[in-house]
Design a protein around this motif. Structure first.
Motif, mmCIF file in Angstrom:
data_model
loop_
_atom_site.group_PDB
_atom_site.id
_atom_site.type_symbol
_atom_site.label_atom_id
_atom_site.label_comp_id
_atom_site.label_asym_id
_atom_site.label_seq_id
_atom_site.Cartn_x
_atom_site.Cartn_y
_atom_site.Cartn_z
ATOM 1 N N UNK A 1 5.937 -37.552 42.358
ATOM 2 C CA UNK A 1 6.652 -36.573 41.551
ATOM 3 C C UNK A 1 7.887 -37.189 40.902
ATOM 4 N N UNK A 2 8.487 -38.180 41.560
ATOM 5 C CA UNK A 2 9.605 -38.891 40.944
ATOM 6 C C UNK A 2 9.151 -39.539 39.638
ATOM 7 N N UNK A 3 7.950 -40.095 39.645
ATOM 8 C CA UNK A 3 7.403 -40.659 38.418
ATOM 9 C C UNK A 3 7.155 -39.606 37.363
ATOM 10 N N UNK A 4 6.601 -38.464 37.785
ATOM 11 C CA UNK A 4 6.337 -37.374 36.839
ATOM 12 C C UNK A 4 7.632 -36.900 36.186
ATOM 13 N N UNK B 1 8.885 -37.114 32.145
ATOM 14 C CA UNK B 1 9.281 -35.922 31.394
ATOM 15 C C UNK B 1 10.673 -36.097 30.797
ATOM 16 N N UNK B 2 11.613 -36.598 31.609
ATOM 17 C CA UNK B 2 13.006 -36.670 31.152
ATOM 18 C C UNK B 2 13.255 -37.819 30.183
ATOM 19 N N UNK B 3 12.460 -38.895 30.268
ATOM 20 C CA UNK B 3 12.737 -40.075 29.462
ATOM 21 C C UNK B 3 11.794 -40.240 28.277
ATOM 22 N N UNK B 4 10.784 -39.393 28.155
ATOM 23 C CA UNK B 4 9.824 -39.539 27.062
ATOM 24 C C UNK B 4 10.492 -39.405 25.697
ATOM 25 N N UNK C 1 10.601 -42.082 22.765
ATOM 26 C CA UNK C 1 10.106 -41.756 21.435
ATOM 27 C C UNK C 1 11.125 -42.004 20.345
ATOM 28 N N UNK C 2 12.387 -41.642 20.615
ATOM 29 C CA UNK C 2 13.404 -41.782 19.566
ATOM 30 C C UNK C 2 13.925 -43.209 19.446
ATOM 31 N N UNK D 1 15.192 -42.094 41.833
ATOM 32 C CA UNK D 1 14.720 -43.472 41.847
ATOM 33 C C UNK D 1 14.052 -43.842 40.527
ATOM 34 N N UNK D 2 13.279 -42.902 39.968
ATOM 35 C CA UNK D 2 12.598 -43.170 38.704
ATOM 36 C C UNK D 2 13.567 -43.462 37.569
#
Length: 506
Positions: free
Chosen positions: A324-327, A331-334, A338-339, A453-454
């Motif tokens: 879930x840390x990866x998930x 989500x937060x860094x996509x 992208x930008x 951690x992610x």
């Protein structure tokens, strides 16, 4: 521990023939938390005949609507509007060096939003275990859910007054709203074992997530219409943002009425019966009145100590924490990826967020169907393989090509809702009877309070390589390690060890 008021597992879920060790009541979840025993009304828990399928379905439909109510906050407020707007408000209040001074502490204006989010997580970590213990000790989850939901909704609606240089007001409202959401989700999730038979939980949990994503997408479309066409509506861009923020709070509060009308509390052995008022928490008033934030830490430590008696449950929670840390990091860094790496504009990123929201509905429902056929564990493992391939593919996306970013967003959406929904339903089988809210507080901490951690690995990878492509692909490790840890959990044995009936497929 002081919270285990139920003693032994309660009535059997598979036919109602098991021993009712709590005087025939559900005992805050009984054996596997089905709706067996407590036949209470909306005014308060009371013993009575087991409700039929129709009553259980009615509660389930009401339960879905809390996801519908609160997901708008996560989507419109946290993901889209509040971060950039609060940052601009903080910059308006900053000194010549770009610092604001909350409580006399110098903080760079651009960091204020992130620090406020961190403060809300800390507050939630303090409060969630305490609230979970009170809910399990008294059986009065519904009034606590109402208090948390309306505190959060009120704070969100109050963001309408966030203007000018009122950055401190914005920070306080964010902390209250974010922490309230986390606390309310502990109580909301703890209802799942009580309103769904073991064989229903994958589907019920998936429908809840689907409701939430559908709600988030619907309101976000309306918000973006107001924001993009603010001149047509005769309002300034700033006013449009304030209306979008406040509308999320109104939506949250209005639709919370549905679960509060349909869900019902179950009496816990040893808790006093509620009075005729129905909404007050009489059985646990002394506990609630003496509670403090310090007790939150002590209760969390006690919960983790109790989990040592259920090592297989703890094994699943560890696996969930990792993947879930990866998930959460994806989500937060996509949008940063992208930008900054792909050079995509804000409109493209917002459309991608909407695509994720819509396809997450399809994914949650579709993976719920797969779980009925193959079991939740196998379906989650399959989703982790899909996550690994999707994140790995992100490394190869060409810059300046929105269509490939949309394809990545579509793949994320299809696995996002299902992996979250099935993780919740699978965990519900591993919770010892009578400790639903307490254990779900630890689960919620894994979901919201420990996902650091992610982002740390993402930041370090970028710092060392100067490439967001290397940073995003570094997250693959969370899905691989999570897969290995989950694969090692003997789920059927873990369900039995928790004192719950083992479903045919799990």
């Amino acid at each position: 521990m002081g919270t285990d008021t139920v003693g032994t597992p309660g009535a059997s879920v598979s036919g109602g023939a098991g021993p009712a060790s709590h005087g025939g009541t559900d005992a805050a979840g009984g054996g596997a938390g089905t709706d067996r025993g407590g036949g209470g009304t909306a005014d308060g828990p009371a013993p009575g005949p087991a409700p039929g399928t129709a009553e259980r379905r009615r509660e389930q439909r009401g339960w879905y609507f809390y996801d519908w109510a609160c997901s708008v906050y996560s989507t419109s407020v946290l993901t889209v509007f509040l971060g950039p707007y609060l940052t601009e408000v903080a910059k308006a209040a900053a000194d010549a060096d770009g610092f604001v001074h909350p409580l006399g502490v110098p903080v760079r204006a651009g960091s204020f939003f992130a620090y406020a989010v961190s403060a809300s997580v800390l507050l939630a970590v303090l409060v969630m275990p305490m609230v979970g213990a009170i809910a399990d000790r008294t059986g009065r989850k519904k009034p606590l859910l109402a208090a948390a939901a309306y505190l959060g909704a009120g704070a969100t609606a109050g963001m309408f007054f966030l203007a000018g240089d009122r950055y401190l007001l914005g920070g306080v409202l964010l902390v209250i709203a974010n922490a309230s959401l986390a606390v309310s989700m502990v109580l909301y999730n703890a209802f799942l074992p009580q309103i769904a038979e073991p064989h229903e939980r994958d589907a019920v949990s998936s429908r809840g997530w689907a409701f939430g994503y559908a709600s988030g997408a619907l309101v976000l479309v309306a918000n973006l219409g107001l924001y993009a066409g603010h001149e047509t509506f005769g309002v300034s861009q700033e006013m449009a943002v304030r209306l979008c923020l406040a509308s999320a709070g109104v939506w949250w509060g209005a639709f919370t009425l549905v679960p509060l009308r349909r869900l019902r509390d179950r009496r816990v052995a040893g808790a006093a019966a509620p009075g005729d008022g129905g909404g007050a928490e009489t059985g646990g008033g002394a506990v609630a009145g003496g509670a403090s934030l310090g007790q939150g830490w002590r209760q969390l430590a006690a919960t983790l100590k109790d989990m040592r008696r259920h090592p297989l449950t703890l094994m699943f929670l560890l696996a969930y924490l990792v993947y879930n840390d990866g998930v959460q990091t994806v989500i937060s860094q996509a949008s940063v990826f992208g930008s900054q790496e792909l050079g995509l504009d804000q409109t493209t990123l917002i459309v991608a967020i909407l695509l994720v929201q819509v396809l997450a509905v399809v994914g949650a429902l579709g993976m719920g169907r797969l779980a009925r056929r193959h079991g939740a564990k196998r379906t989650i493992l399959g989703a982790l393989v899909a996550w690994t391939l999707t994140v790995g593919a992100g490394y190869f996306l060409p810059a300046g090509a929105p269509v490939w970013f949309f394809a990545l967003a579509a793949a994320i959406g299809l696995v996002l809702g299902g992996s979250q929904a099935l993780s919740r339903s699978l965990f519900s089988h591993l919770v010892p009877p009578g400790k639903e809210a307490e254990y779900f507080s630890a689960y919620e901490l894994s979901d919201r309070g420990t996902s650091w951690l992610g982002p740390l690995l993402f930041g370090l990878a970028y710092q060392l390589t100067g490439s967001y492509r290397d940073a995003i692909v570094s997250l693959v490790i969370f899905f691989i390690v999570g897969f290995v840890l989950l694969a090692r959990v003997p789920v059927r044995r873990a369900v039995a060890a928790a004192g719950n009936p083992v479903p045919r497929r799990v």
